[in-house]
Motif scaffolding. Structure first.
Motif, PDB file in Angstrom:
ATOM      1  N   TYR A 470      32.736  33.146  36.992  1.00 44.36           N
ATOM      2  CA  TYR A 470      32.379  32.770  38.366  1.00 44.36           C
ATOM      3  C   TYR A 470      32.433  34.020  39.250  1.00 44.36           C
ATOM      4  CZ  TYR A 470      33.365  28.101  36.554  1.00 44.36           C
ATOM      5  OH  TYR A 470      33.375  26.954  35.804  1.00 44.36           O
ATOM      6  N   PRO A 471      31.461  34.923  39.053  1.00 47.52           N
ATOM      7  CA  PRO A 471      31.486  36.178  39.832  1.00 47.52           C
ATOM      8  C   PRO A 471      31.330  35.893  41.328  1.00 47.52           C
ATOM      9  CG  PRO A 471      29.384  35.908  38.693  1.00 47.52           C
ATOM     10  CD  PRO A 471      30.282  34.834  38.176  1.00 47.52           C
ATOM     11  N   ASN A 472      32.014  36.694  42.105  1.00 50.16           N
ATOM     12  CA  ASN A 472      31.979  36.585  43.580  1.00 50.16           C
ATOM     13  C   ASN A 472      32.584  35.297  44.112  1.00 50.16           C
ATOM     14  OD1 ASN A 472      30.970  39.088  44.227  1.00 50.16           O
ATOM     15  ND2 ASN A 472      28.841  38.412  44.212  1.00 50.16           N
ATOM     16  N   ASN A 473      33.350  34.585  43.266  1.00 50.73           N
ATOM     17  CA  ASN A 473      34.086  33.438  43.790  1.00 50.73           C
ATOM     18  C   ASN A 473      35.312  33.987  44.522  1.00 50.73           C
ATOM     19  OD1 ASN A 473      36.426  31.336  43.512  1.00 50.73           O
ATOM     20  ND2 ASN A 473      34.542  30.157  43.286  1.00 50.73           N
ATOM     21  N   GLU A 474      35.336  33.798  45.828  1.00 46.21           N
ATOM     22  CA  GLU A 474      36.375  34.428  46.643  1.00 46.21           C
ATOM     23  C   GLU A 474      37.774  33.935  46.290  1.00 46.21           C
ATOM     24  OE1 GLU A 474      35.600  34.651  50.873  1.00 46.21           O
ATOM     25  OE2 GLU A 474      33.434  34.572  50.523  1.00 46.21           O
ATOM     26  N   MET A 475      37.891  32.664  45.946  1.00 45.42           N
ATOM     27  CA  MET A 475      39.204  32.129  45.615  1.00 45.42           C
ATOM     28  C   MET A 475      39.805  32.838  44.402  1.00 45.42           C
ATOM     29  SD  MET A 475      40.153  28.270  44.389  1.00 45.42           S
ATOM     30  CE  MET A 475      38.959  27.601  45.518  1.00 45.42           C
ATOM     31  N   LEU A 476      38.981  33.033  43.364  1.00 45.88           N
ATOM     32  CA  LEU A 476      39.452  33.716  42.162  1.00 45.88           C
ATOM     33  C   LEU A 476      39.759  35.182  42.443  1.00 45.88           C
ATOM     34  CD1 LEU A 476      37.016  32.196  39.520  1.00 45.88           C
ATOM     35  CD2 LEU A 476      39.486  31.860  39.618  1.00 45.88           C
ATOM     36  N   LEU A 497      39.976  44.018  47.814  1.00 43.73           N
ATOM     37  CA  LEU A 497      40.135  43.544  49.198  1.00 43.73           C
ATOM     38  C   LEU A 497      38.984  44.001  50.084  1.00 43.73           C
ATOM     39  CD1 LEU A 497      43.985  43.904  49.740  1.00 43.73           C
ATOM     40  CD2 LEU A 497      42.640  41.811  49.934  1.00 43.73           C
ATOM     41  N   ASN A 498      38.511  45.217  49.867  1.00 42.14           N
ATOM     42  CA  ASN A 498      37.336  45.680  50.623  1.00 42.14           C
ATOM     43  C   ASN A 498      36.130  44.804  50.326  1.00 42.14           C
ATOM     44  OD1 ASN A 498      38.398  47.815  52.152  1.00 42.14           O
ATOM     45  ND2 ASN A 498      38.259  49.235  50.426  1.00 42.14           N
ATOM     46  N   HIS A 499      35.980  44.450  49.043  1.00 41.20           N
ATOM     47  CA  HIS A 499      34.857  43.580  48.655  1.00 41.20           C
ATOM     48  C   HIS A 499      34.988  42.201  49.307  1.00 41.20           C
ATOM     49  CE1 HIS A 499      31.628  41.856  46.382  1.00 41.20           C
ATOM     50  NE2 HIS A 499      32.438  41.027  45.720  1.00 41.20           N
ATOM     51  N   LEU A 500      36.200  41.653  49.296  1.00 45.68           N
ATOM     52  CA  LEU A 500      36.421  40.339  49.905  1.00 45.68           C
ATOM     53  C   LEU A 500      36.143  40.362  51.412  1.00 45.68           C
ATOM     54  CD1 LEU A 500      39.646  39.217  48.027  1.00 45.68           C
ATOM     55  CD2 LEU A 500      37.469  37.998  48.041  1.00 45.68           C
ATOM     56  N   GLN A 501      36.553  41.434  52.066  1.00 50.69           N
ATOM     57  CA  GLN A 501      36.312  41.530  53.510  1.00 50.69           C
ATOM     58  C   GLN A 501      34.831  41.721  53.823  1.00 50.69           C
ATOM     59  OE1 GLN A 501      39.712  43.438  55.945  1.00 50.69           O
ATOM     60  NE2 GLN A 501      39.908  44.394  53.923  1.00 50.69           N
ATOM     61  N   THR A 502      34.098  42.280  52.867  1.00 54.86           N
ATOM     62  CA  THR A 502      32.639  42.368  53.030  1.00 54.86           C
ATOM     63  C   THR A 502      32.024  40.970  52.934  1.00 54.86           C
ATOM     64  OG1 THR A 502      32.598  44.589  52.084  1.00 54.86           O
ATOM     65  CG2 THR A 502      30.517  43.380  52.122  1.00 54.86           C
ATOM     66  N   ASN A 507      37.959  36.651  57.674  1.00 53.27           N
ATOM     67  CA  ASN A 507      39.052  35.971  56.972  1.00 53.27           C
ATOM     68  C   ASN A 507      40.379  36.682  57.244  1.00 53.27           C
ATOM     69  OD1 ASN A 507      40.913  35.248  54.699  1.00 53.27           O
ATOM     70  ND2 ASN A 507      39.161  33.996  54.112  1.00 53.27           N
ATOM     71  N   LEU A 508      41.276  35.989  57.920  1.00 60.21           N
ATOM     72  CA  LEU A 508      42.554  36.595  58.309  1.00 60.21           C
ATOM     73  C   LEU A 508      43.475  36.824  57.112  1.00 60.21           C
ATOM     74  CD1 LEU A 508      43.286  34.604  61.593  1.00 60.21           C
ATOM     75  CD2 LEU A 508      42.285  36.874  61.355  1.00 60.21           C
TER      76      LEU A 508
END
Length: 628
Positions: A470-476, A497-502, A507-508
Motif C-alpha cells: 500500500y504505497p503512499n498510505n499515510e497511516m502505514l 516525515l518530509n514525504h508525509l508533510q508533502t 497535519n499537526l
C-alpha cells in the motif's frame, strides 16, 4: 376553433411519442397518422432511433386524435421518411394568421434538437418561440431547459425579460423571485417578493424559498437587507426566513417577533415551533425553553420531531435521566420507530441502565437494517458489565463497514487482556481478509502488538512489507516513522516525515513528530521549538485543537527545557496540565525538574502520586528516578 387548434398542438407531441413507442412506428408514419394522412404500409415494420423526451402525464393521458378530427393540411401521399429533415418537409408553413403564435414546426424542431443533446439549438428556438402570443407553456419548457443547461444568471436574465413582456403573468413573478435568490441578486429578489405579496399577502412562498438559503455571512446580510422593507406580517414563509436570518445574526429579540407572526398563522407547524425554541435558547433560561417545547409536544402528541428536540436539548443540558425517561415514553408511543429505539438504548447505556439497553437493543436486532448497530452496542453494554466473552461474541458479529473497524479493535483489546496474542493477531488477519479497506489499519494494530511484545524490529519489518503493498498510505508510513529511533534512524525518519508533510502539509501530528526529531538531534533547534510552540498556541476553540497533541507538544518542549537544565520552565509547561490530565510522561518530566531544583517535598509527593496512578518504579527512590 382557436381553442381546438391549441389543444391539438398540445396533444401532438404526446401522440407522436405514444404511436412510436406502442406500435414501433417510424416518426414519419406517426406524424402522418396524427395529421390524418395516408401512409405507406411498410412503415409499420420500420424502426427509428429517435426518442422524444417524456411529457407530462396529463398530456400523455389525453385520448388520441383521430383522422376525422385532425386538420387536412396536406393532400399528397407521403413516402417513407427516416430523418428529422424528412419530417420537416411533412410540416406545413404557417399561414399569416398564425404568425403571432408559437410555430408547431419550430417546437418539434427544438424537441428533436434537445433529444439529440443539441441544447444550444433547442434553447435558441424555445426562447425565440416563448415570446410569441399565448406561449406560457413554451416559456416554461424553455426555462426548464435553461436551468438544466445554463447558469442561474442566464436563466434569470431570460425569465426577467419574459416577465417584462408578460407583466401580468403571476407565475413568472415566482420564477424570477426564486432565480434572483439563487443568483444572489437580492435587490431584484426583494422587488419580486414585494410585488407578489402586494398581489397576495398570504401567497405560499415555500417553493420560492427552497434551496436558496445563502452560505456566506455577506450574502445572508444582503438577503436580510432586501427582505427587511417587505411587509411580511401576513406571510408565514417570509416571516420565518427573516426570523432565521436574525437568529443567525444574534438578534433574537427581533427574530422572536417574526417567528411569532408565522406561528400565529400556523401554530402547530413543527419547524416553526423548533425555530422559536432555538431563538428562546438565546434569551430565556433552560426551564422556560423546556416548558415551551413540552407544551408544544403535548399539543402535538404524534410529532416525533418534538420528542427528539426536547430529548436532545435535555441531553445538551446533561440531564440524561430526564432524557431517558422521556425516551422511554417516546418508545412506548412510537413502538415501531427504530430511530427512537436506538436512541433510547444509547441513553440507557449512558445512564448505566444496562437491562433497559439490552432489552431495547435485542428488539432492534430483529431489524436487518439495524442489526449491526444493535450488535455493536450490545457489545459495548457487555464490555461495561465486564462480560468480555459476551462482548466479543457481539462485536465479532458486526459487519457494517463504518462500525466494523472499531468493533474488531475492541475484540483485539479483549484478547490482549487475556494475553492471547495469537487470537488478537488472528482477529486482525481475518479483518483484512474480510475488509480489504481496513488492511492498513490492521497492519498498524498488529505492529503495535509486536511493539508491546518488545518485538520492535519485527513490527518494523511488518510495516515495511505492508507499505510495499500500500504505497503512499499515510497511516502505514507514519506508523513506521513512530517505530524508528530519533538518533539511529535520523536520515530515514527525516525523509519519511518530509514525504508525509508533502502529502499533508497541515497535519499537526506530522509536524509534531518532525519537531521531536529535530530537538532530539539538535538541542533547542529553532525550527523544532517553533513547530512545537505553534501547536501549544492553538486555542481550544480552534477546529485544529487536539488535547492529546497539545499535551505531547508540551512534553516535547519540557524535555528540551530539562535537557538545558531550565527546571522552572519544565514546571511551567507541565504542572497545570498534569493536575488536569495526569500522564506518566508528564509526571516523570516534572519529577526530574523538581529533583533538579532540590525540592524534596515536591519530589516525594509527586513520586507517591505516580506510584498510585501508574505503579511507578519498583526499587528505591534514586533508582526509580534514574529509570525514567
Amino acid at each position: 376553433m382557436h381553442h381546438d387548434q391549441s389543444r391539438l398542438r398540445a396533444l401532438l407531441h404526446a401522440i407522436i411519442e405514444r404511436l412510436c413507442q406502442r406500435h414501433q412506428l417510424t416518426l414519419s408514419l406517426a406524424v402522418c397518422l396524427c395529421l390524418g394522412l395516408p401512409a405507406h404500409a411498410n412503415h409499420a415494420n420500420s424502426s427509428s432511433n429517435i426518442k422524444l423526451p417524456e411529457i407530462p402525464s396529463a398530456i400523455a393521458n389525453e385520448t388520441a386524435v383521430t383522422a376525422s378530427t385532425s386538420p387536412k393540411i396536406l393532400n399528397t401521399q407521403i413516402q417513407t421518411t427516416k430523418s428529422v429533415s424528412d419530417i420537416n418537409r411533412l410540416l406545413p408553413s404557417e399561414t399569416p394568421a398564425d404568425f403571432s403564435e408559437p410555430s408547431l414546426y419550430a417546437l418539434l424542431d427544438a424537441e428533436f434538437a434537445a433529444d439529440r443533446d443539441d441544447t444550444e439549438r433547442a434553447l435558441t428556438i424555445y426562447k425565440q418561440q416563448s415570446f410569441k402570443q399565448d406561449a406560457t407553456a413554451v416559456f416554461e419548457r424553455a426555462l426548464s431547459l435553461s436551468l438544466r443547461n445554463e447558469s442561474v444568471e442566464d436563466s434569470l436574465r431570460f425569465a426577467k425579460t419574459w416577465q417584462d413582456q408578460n407583466p401580468d403573468h403571476v407565475p413568472a413573478w415566482f420564477y424570477v423571485a426564486h432565480l434572483a435568490l439563487r443568483a444572489h441578486d437580492y435587490e431584484l429578489a426583494g422587488e419580486s417578493l414585494n410585488r407578489i405579496l402586494s398581489y397576495d399577502p398570504r401567497a405560499d412562498l415555500s417553493e420560492i424559498l427552497i434551496g436558496i438559503y445563502p452560505n456566506t455571512d455577506e450574502d445572508k446580510r444582503e438577503l436580510l437587507a432586501a427582505l427587511q422593507p417587505i411587509d411580511s406580517e401576513q406571510n408565514a414563509s417570509l416571516s420565518v426566513l427573516k426570523a432565521g436570518l436574525l437568529y443567525q445574526f444574534n438578534e433574537p429579540e427581533v427574530a422572536i417577533v417574526h417567528i411569532d407572526r408565522a406561528l400565529a398563522r400556523q401554530p402547530d407547524y413543527v419547524p416553526f415551533i423548533t425555530l422559536r425554541a432555538d431563538i428562546l435558547r438565546k434569551t430565556e433560561p433552560s426551564e422556560a425553553v423546556i416548558h415551551y417545547v413540552s407544551q408544544a409536544r403535548l399539543r402535538n402528541p404524534d410529532s416525533k420531531s418534538l420528542y427528539l428536540y426536547e430529548i436532545r436539548y435535555l441531553l445538551d443540558l446533561k440531564q440524561s435521566e430526564q432524557a431517558w425517561q422521556l425516551l422511554l415514553d417516546a418508545h412506548e408511543r412510537f413502538v415501531d420507530d427504530e430511530e427512537i429505539t436506538l436512541l433510547a438504548a444509547l441513553v440507557s447505556l449512558d445512564v448505566e441502565e444496562y437491562a433497559s439497553a439490552d432489552q431495547l437493543l435485542n428488539m432492534l436486532a430483529k431489524s436487518p437494517a439495524y442489526l449491526d448497530q444493535a450488535y455493536f452496542y450490545l457489545g459495548i453494554s457487555a464490555e461495561r458489565q465486564q462480560r468480555f466473552e459476551q462482548a466479543k461474541y457481539y462485536l465479532n458479529g458486526v459487519m457494517q463497514e463504518d462500525l466494523v473497524l472499531e468493533a474488531r479493535r475492541k475484540v483485539v483489546s479483549f484478547e490482549l487482556l487475556n494475553d492471547d496474542v495469537d487470537a488478537a493477531v488472528a482477529t486482525l488477519e481475518k479483518l483484512r481478509k474480510d475488509f480489504s479497506l481496513f488492511a492498513p489499519d490492521s497492519f498498524v494494530m498488529q505492529a503495535d502488538i509486536l511493539w508491546q511484545q518488545n518485538e520492535a524490529d519485527e513490527a518494523l519489518r511488518l510495516l515495511t512489507r505492508a507499505a510495499r503493498k500500500y504505497p503512499n498510505n499515510e497511516m502505514l508510513l507514519f506508523a513506521r516513522v513512530q517505530l524508528l529511533d530519533d538518533k539511529n534512524d535520523y536520515i530515514v525518519k527525516r525523509t519519511l516525515l518530509n514525504h508525509l508533510q508533502t502529502l499533508d502539509p497541515t497535519n499537526l501530528s506530522y509536524q509534531l513528530s518532525y519537531a521531536q526529531l529535530l530537538l532530539a538531534n539538535e538541542r533547542s533547534s529553532e525550527q523544532g521549538l517553533a513547530l512545537a510552540t505553534a501547536i501549544i498556541e492553538i486555542r481550544y476553540d480552534d477546529p485544529r485543537y487536539d488535547n492529546e497533541l497539545h499535551l505531547q507538544a508540551l512534553n516535547i518542549l519540557a524535555a528540551d527545557a530539562l535537557a538545558t537544565e531550565d527546571y522552572q520552565q519544565v514546571i511551567d509547561y507541565l504542572q497545570t496540565p498534569y493536575d488536569v490530565f495526569p500522564t506518566l510522561r508528564s509526571g516523570t518530566l516534572l519529577l526530574r525538574a523538581y529533583q533538579g531544583q532540590g525540592n524534596n517535598e515536591k519530589v516525594e509527593a509527586l513520586l507517591a502520586d505516580l506510584q498510585q496512578r501508574f505503579s511507578f518504579g519498583q526499587r528505591n527512590i534514586n533508582d526509580r528516578i534514574q529509570l525514567y
